[in-house]
Enzyme design. Structure first.
Site, mmCIF file in Angstrom:
data_model
loop_
_atom_site.group_PDB
_atom_site.id
_atom_site.type_symbol
_atom_site.label_atom_id
_atom_site.label_comp_id
_atom_site.label_asym_id
_atom_site.label_seq_id
_atom_site.Cartn_x
_atom_site.Cartn_y
_atom_site.Cartn_z
ATOM 1 N N ASP A 106 32.798 40.535 43.716
ATOM 2 C CA ASP A 106 33.537 41.110 42.590
ATOM 3 C C ASP A 106 34.809 40.312 42.305
ATOM 4 O OD1 ASP A 106 34.119 42.895 40.577
ATOM 5 O OD2 ASP A 106 35.014 44.380 41.905
ATOM 6 N N ARG B 61 32.967 43.317 50.285
ATOM 7 C CA ARG B 61 33.227 43.425 48.850
ATOM 8 C C ARG B 61 34.571 42.777 48.568
ATOM 9 N NH1 ARG B 61 32.045 47.706 44.273
ATOM 10 N NH2 ARG B 61 33.055 46.559 42.607
ATOM 11 N N LEU C 184 16.974 30.920 56.599
ATOM 12 C CA LEU C 184 17.856 31.892 55.924
ATOM 13 C C LEU C 184 17.104 32.490 54.748
ATOM 14 C CD1 LEU C 184 20.665 33.156 55.185
ATOM 15 C CD2 LEU C 184 21.141 31.072 53.898
ATOM 16 N N HIS D 76 32.973 33.265 36.267
ATOM 17 C CA HIS D 76 31.609 33.256 36.830
ATOM 18 C C HIS D 76 31.254 31.851 37.322
ATOM 19 C CE1 HIS D 76 31.074 37.348 35.739
ATOM 20 N NE2 HIS D 76 31.093 37.138 34.440
ATOM 21 N N TRP E 115 24.134 45.312 32.225
ATOM 22 C CA TRP E 115 23.601 45.086 30.873
ATOM 23 C C TRP E 115 24.573 45.607 29.813
ATOM 24 C CZ3 TRP E 115 19.799 41.780 30.507
ATOM 25 C CH2 TRP E 115 18.839 41.701 31.532
HETATM 26 C C1 FPP Z 1 31.297 40.632 39.451
HETATM 27 O O1 FPP Z 1 32.582 40.219 39.004
HETATM 28 C C2 FPP Z 1 30.391 39.515 39.370
HETATM 29 C C3 FPP Z 1 29.237 39.519 38.645
HETATM 30 C C4 FPP Z 1 28.765 40.657 37.843
HETATM 31 C C5 FPP Z 1 28.384 38.318 38.607
HETATM 32 C C6 FPP Z 1 28.241 37.594 39.897
HETATM 33 C C7 FPP Z 1 27.899 36.196 39.567
HETATM 34 C C8 FPP Z 1 28.297 35.115 40.266
HETATM 35 C C9 FPP Z 1 29.036 35.192 41.548
HETATM 36 C C10 FPP Z 1 28.021 33.762 39.753
HETATM 37 C C11 FPP Z 1 26.614 33.532 39.486
HETATM 38 C C12 FPP Z 1 25.787 33.706 40.689
HETATM 39 C C13 FPP Z 1 24.579 33.162 40.818
HETATM 40 C C14 FPP Z 1 23.803 33.390 42.058
HETATM 41 C C15 FPP Z 1 24.011 32.315 39.771
HETATM 42 P P1 FPP Z 1 33.121 40.842 37.657
HETATM 43 O O2 FPP Z 1 32.713 39.967 36.527
HETATM 44 O O3 FPP Z 1 32.720 42.261 37.543
HETATM 45 O O4 FPP Z 1 34.666 40.727 37.887
HETATM 46 P P2 FPP Z 1 35.797 41.696 37.345
HETATM 47 O O5 FPP Z 1 35.726 42.937 38.205
HETATM 48 O O6 FPP Z 1 37.028 40.900 37.594
HETATM 49 O O7 FPP Z 1 35.534 41.955 35.903
#
Ligand code: FPP
Length: 224
Positions: A12, A172, A122, A29, A61
């Site tokens: 997160d 987390r 793994l 991201h 989504w």
């Molecule tokens: C949560 O942070 C993260 C996600 C919903 C996406 C996780 C994706 C990655 C770590 C990169 C892509 C991974 C792969 C395996 C291709 P958030 O966007 O909810 O953060 P926020 O709480 O700051 O809004």
């Protein structure tokens, strides 16, 4: 010292990191992907057998379409770039969640799973379109349909994670303390670590630090 077979991570904080540093959630991201690579490296070096990563929830989504599309493009290019390396390093990729994406991505995910299915060092369980409540309901439906008795063992075996032991450790990041519909059944006895760092800031040394703290915990599993 506790053995460590399975680590699950809620990654997160990408969005906040991206806004803070580049005024763009998507940049977060992108930066988060580097942390994913570093975490995989730690898992390999520490002989962690299962690494479960929450990459996209059934609730995600609801995000703007541009962000959702960006995340899937990022995933696509990551897998295309990494799949040979996964094979070289004996990494098996398994998708947990409902594989209901566009045809092209579904195909890529299936190809990656098939290509890596015999790898034994793994296992990466990549949670995509994953929701734990849905997973549990699906499992109950599967058991009912087959007329199989509902008990702990049979239910565990009907989850997406049937071929992984329950996580020993959940991490987390992002300074938020909640489970967000992630592995609600499987985390019953996991040790949970919350990090204040945003996922792109969570470095190798932070992961190693959590592991060494975990190793020293007295795990009781309800006993004394
Ligand atoms: C949560 O942070 C993260 C996600 C919903 C996406 C996780 C994706 C990655 C770590 C990169 C892509 C991974 C792969 C395996 C291709 P958030 O966007 O909810 O953060 P926020 O709480 O700051 O809004």
């Amino acid at each position: 010292m506790n053995p460590l077979k399975h680590v699950a991570i809620i990654m997160d904080g990408n969005g906040r990191w991206g806004i803070k540093h580049h005024n763009s959630r998507n940049k977060g991201h992108e930066a988060g992907l580097a942390t994913v690579e570093a975490a995989i490296k730690v898992a390999l070096e520490k002989n962690i057998r299962y690494l479960t990563l929450f990459a996209f929830s059934t609730e995600n989504w609801k995000r703007p379409k541009t962000e959702v599309n960006f995340l899937f493009k990022l995933l696509e290019s990551f897998l295309k770039k990494k799949i040979e390396e996964f094979n070289k390093n004996q990494i098996k990729l398994k998708i947990i969640g409902e594989k209901k994406f566009d045809k092209k991505l579904n195909k890529l995910l299936n190809v990656c799973e098939k290509k890596t299915k015999n790898n034994l060092k793994l296992q990466i369980n990549l949670a995509l379109n994953y929701g734990s409540k849905k997973e549990i309901i699906n499992a109950i439906k599967i058991l009912n349909k087959k007329g199989t008795k509902i008990n702990k063992k049979n239910l565990s075996n009907a989850l997406y994670t049937s071929d992984s032991p329950d996580p020993d450790l959940l991490i987390r990041t992002g300074n938020t303390k909640r489970l967000s519909n992630f592995l609600l059944w499987q985390l019953s006895y996991s040790e949970i670590f919350f990090s204040k760092k945003l996922w792109p800031e969570f470095k190798t040394k932070d992961f190693l630090n959590v592991i060494s703290q975990y190793k020293r915990i007295k795990r009781n599993f309800g006993k004394i």
